[in-house]
Scaffold this motif. Structure first.
Motif, mmCIF file in Angstrom:
data_model
loop_
_atom_site.group_PDB
_atom_site.id
_atom_site.type_symbol
_atom_site.label_atom_id
_atom_site.label_comp_id
_atom_site.label_asym_id
_atom_site.label_seq_id
_atom_site.Cartn_x
_atom_site.Cartn_y
_atom_site.Cartn_z
ATOM 1 N N ASP A 117 0.826 -1.270 -0.105
ATOM 2 C CA ASP A 117 0.015 0.030 0.170
ATOM 3 C C ASP A 117 0.843 1.368 0.065
ATOM 4 O O ASP A 117 2.151 1.026 0.225
ATOM 5 C CB ASP A 117 -1.019 0.005 1.139
ATOM 6 C CG ASP A 117 -0.573 -0.011 2.718
ATOM 7 O OD1 ASP A 117 0.630 0.498 2.567
ATOM 8 O OD2 ASP A 117 -1.405 0.017 3.366
ATOM 9 N N PRO A 118 0.453 2.391 -0.317
ATOM 10 C CA PRO A 118 1.009 3.834 -0.080
ATOM 11 C C PRO A 118 1.742 3.764 1.159
ATOM 12 O O PRO A 118 2.914 4.663 1.010
ATOM 13 C CB PRO A 118 0.010 4.957 -0.402
ATOM 14 C CG PRO A 118 -0.971 4.162 -1.306
ATOM 15 C CD PRO A 118 -1.095 2.803 -0.484
ATOM 16 N N ASP A 119 1.740 3.239 2.232
ATOM 17 C CA ASP A 119 2.463 3.214 3.282
ATOM 18 C C ASP A 119 3.532 2.430 3.388
ATOM 19 O O ASP A 119 4.367 2.210 4.311
ATOM 20 C CB ASP A 119 1.890 3.165 4.597
ATOM 21 C CG ASP A 119 0.964 4.543 4.882
ATOM 22 O OD1 ASP A 119 1.587 5.655 5.243
ATOM 23 O OD2 ASP A 119 -0.400 4.594 5.145
ATOM 24 N N GLY A 120 3.614 1.367 2.492
ATOM 25 C CA GLY A 120 4.571 0.396 2.358
ATOM 26 C C GLY A 120 3.987 -1.172 2.979
ATOM 27 O O GLY A 120 4.833 -2.002 3.039
ATOM 28 N N ASN A 121 2.784 -1.201 3.581
ATOM 29 C CA ASN A 121 2.271 -2.299 4.021
ATOM 30 C C ASN A 121 2.293 -3.277 3.213
ATOM 31 O O ASN A 121 1.450 -2.961 2.044
ATOM 32 C CB ASN A 121 1.099 -2.128 4.684
ATOM 33 C CG ASN A 121 1.224 -1.261 6.015
ATOM 34 O OD1 ASN A 121 1.825 -1.392 7.070
ATOM 35 N ND2 ASN A 121 0.692 0.022 5.814
ATOM 36 N N LYS A 122 2.508 -4.558 3.052
ATOM 37 C CA LYS A 122 2.216 -5.710 2.456
ATOM 38 C C LYS A 122 0.973 -6.347 2.575
ATOM 39 O O LYS A 122 0.745 -6.581 3.723
ATOM 40 C CB LYS A 122 3.364 -6.929 2.479
ATOM 41 C CG LYS A 122 3.284 -7.695 1.375
ATOM 42 C CD LYS A 122 4.588 -8.540 1.305
ATOM 43 C CE LYS A 122 4.768 -9.722 0.001
ATOM 44 N NZ LYS A 122 5.670 -10.597 0.247
ATOM 45 N N ILE A 123 0.347 -6.361 1.480
ATOM 46 C CA ILE A 123 -1.320 -6.843 1.618
ATOM 47 C C ILE A 123 -1.187 -7.683 0.292
ATOM 48 O O ILE A 123 -0.727 -7.695 -0.822
ATOM 49 C CB ILE A 123 -1.958 -5.547 1.297
ATOM 50 C CG1 ILE A 123 -1.715 -4.440 2.344
ATOM 51 C CG2 ILE A 123 -3.605 -6.041 1.393
ATOM 52 C CD1 ILE A 123 -2.036 -4.801 3.616
ATOM 53 N N CYS A 124 -2.038 -9.044 0.776
ATOM 54 C CA CYS A 124 -2.379 -10.050 -0.211
ATOM 55 C C CYS A 124 -4.015 -10.151 -0.549
ATOM 56 O O CYS A 124 -4.518 -9.612 0.575
ATOM 57 C CB CYS A 124 -1.750 -11.266 0.249
ATOM 58 S SG CYS A 124 -2.525 -12.723 -0.768
ATOM 59 N N CYS A 125 -4.509 -10.648 -1.901
ATOM 60 C CA CYS A 125 -5.395 -10.867 -2.020
ATOM 61 C C CYS A 125 -5.555 -12.222 -2.636
ATOM 62 O O CYS A 125 -4.724 -12.484 -3.329
ATOM 63 C CB CYS A 125 -6.446 -10.109 -2.964
ATOM 64 S SG CYS A 125 -8.175 -10.356 -3.104
ATOM 65 N N VAL A 126 -6.281 -13.511 -1.927
ATOM 66 C CA VAL A 126 -6.340 -14.710 -2.272
ATOM 67 C C VAL A 126 -7.587 -15.465 -2.406
ATOM 68 O O VAL A 126 -8.398 -15.021 -1.703
ATOM 69 C CB VAL A 126 -5.243 -15.586 -1.260
ATOM 70 C CG1 VAL A 126 -5.771 -15.286 -0.162
ATOM 71 C CG2 VAL A 126 -5.067 -17.081 -2.024
ATOM 72 N N CYS A 127 -7.847 -16.246 -3.517
ATOM 73 C CA CYS A 127 -8.886 -17.022 -3.763
ATOM 74 C C CYS A 127 -8.244 -18.566 -3.781
ATOM 75 O O CYS A 127 -7.431 -18.849 -4.290
ATOM 76 C CB CYS A 127 -9.318 -16.680 -5.111
ATOM 77 S SG CYS A 127 -10.646 -17.828 -5.542
ATOM 78 N N HIS A 128 -8.877 -19.249 -2.795
ATOM 79 C CA HIS A 128 -8.592 -20.844 -2.645
ATOM 80 C C HIS A 128 -9.374 -21.568 -3.525
ATOM 81 O O HIS A 128 -9.060 -22.923 -3.356
ATOM 82 C CB HIS A 128 -8.661 -21.241 -1.291
ATOM 83 C CG HIS A 128 -7.671 -20.195 -0.410
ATOM 84 N ND1 HIS A 128 -6.202 -20.513 -0.358
ATOM 85 C CD2 HIS A 128 -7.782 -19.362 0.480
ATOM 86 C CE1 HIS A 128 -5.653 -19.760 0.456
ATOM 87 N NE2 HIS A 128 -6.723 -18.892 0.948
ATOM 88 N N SER A 129 -10.322 -21.134 -4.268
ATOM 89 C CA SER A 129 -11.057 -21.930 -4.976
ATOM 90 C C SER A 129 -10.559 -22.147 -6.583
ATOM 91 O O SER A 129 -10.119 -21.086 -7.228
ATOM 92 C CB SER A 129 -12.582 -21.343 -5.134
ATOM 93 O OG SER A 129 -13.140 -21.206 -3.840
ATOM 94 N N ALA A 130 -10.949 -23.255 -7.350
ATOM 95 C CA ALA A 130 -10.843 -23.298 -8.602
ATOM 96 C C ALA A 130 -11.767 -22.629 -9.257
ATOM 97 O O ALA A 130 -13.049 -22.809 -9.100
ATOM 98 C CB ALA A 130 -10.348 -24.902 -9.007
ATOM 99 N N ASP A 131 -11.473 -21.844 -10.220
ATOM 100 C CA ASP A 131 -12.556 -21.069 -11.204
ATOM 101 C C ASP A 131 -12.957 -22.106 -12.230
ATOM 102 O O ASP A 131 -11.939 -22.741 -12.850
ATOM 103 C CB ASP A 131 -11.783 -19.835 -11.676
ATOM 104 C CG ASP A 131 -12.267 -18.768 -10.772
ATOM 105 O OD1 ASP A 131 -11.708 -17.584 -11.053
ATOM 106 O OD2 ASP A 131 -12.929 -18.921 -9.880
#
Length: 131
Positions: A117-131
């Motif tokens: 993010d703009p402050d340098g925090n590491k952020i993830c977004c994850v999907c565990h499902s098969a599409d």
């Protein structure tokens, strides 16, 4: 498991805007706190009793700095949401830490994207499902 997760910011208004845009597609919205305007909470609940993602300026008055080795991961229901998360982040001042894609080294259906993010925090977004 968690009551809340907190990250620091040096610009609360800017961080609120950034995360407001980033998290809305995941169904996570700003929870207005009339009793504490110096704190920002995002949640999937309409009350302040659910799990929350919090943004604060450091309580000790010093500058916020990202944690070394820390990361917050948001769960998406679809891979398209992960793609949207990443695109929104890149369009709003985040830096790339790993474009959306499969990461079978974690699990067969792990589809994630990583940003700072703009402050340098590491952020993830994850999907565990098969599409």
């Amino acid at each position: 498991m968690f009551s809340h997760v907190t990250i620091g910011t040096n610009d609360l208004a800017s961080a609120t805007n950034f995360y407001g845009r980033l998290l809305t597609p995941l169904g996570i919205t700003l929870l207005a706190l009339k009793h504490n305007p110096e704190r920002v909470l995002f949640t999937q609940s309409t009350t302040d009793s659910g799990t929350a993602f919090c943004i604060y300026s450091p309580l000790n008055g010093e500058r916020a700095t990202p944690g070394n080795g820390s990361m917050v991961a948001f769960e998406a229901q679809t891979r398209a949401q992960v793609d949207d998360f990443y695109a929104i982040a890149m369009a709003n001042g985040a830096s790339d830490e790993g474009a959306p894609g499969l990461r079978p080294q974690y699990s067969p259906d792990y589809y994630g994207a990583y940003i700072r993010d703009p402050d340098g925090n590491k952020i993830c977004c994850v999907c565990h499902s098969a599409d």
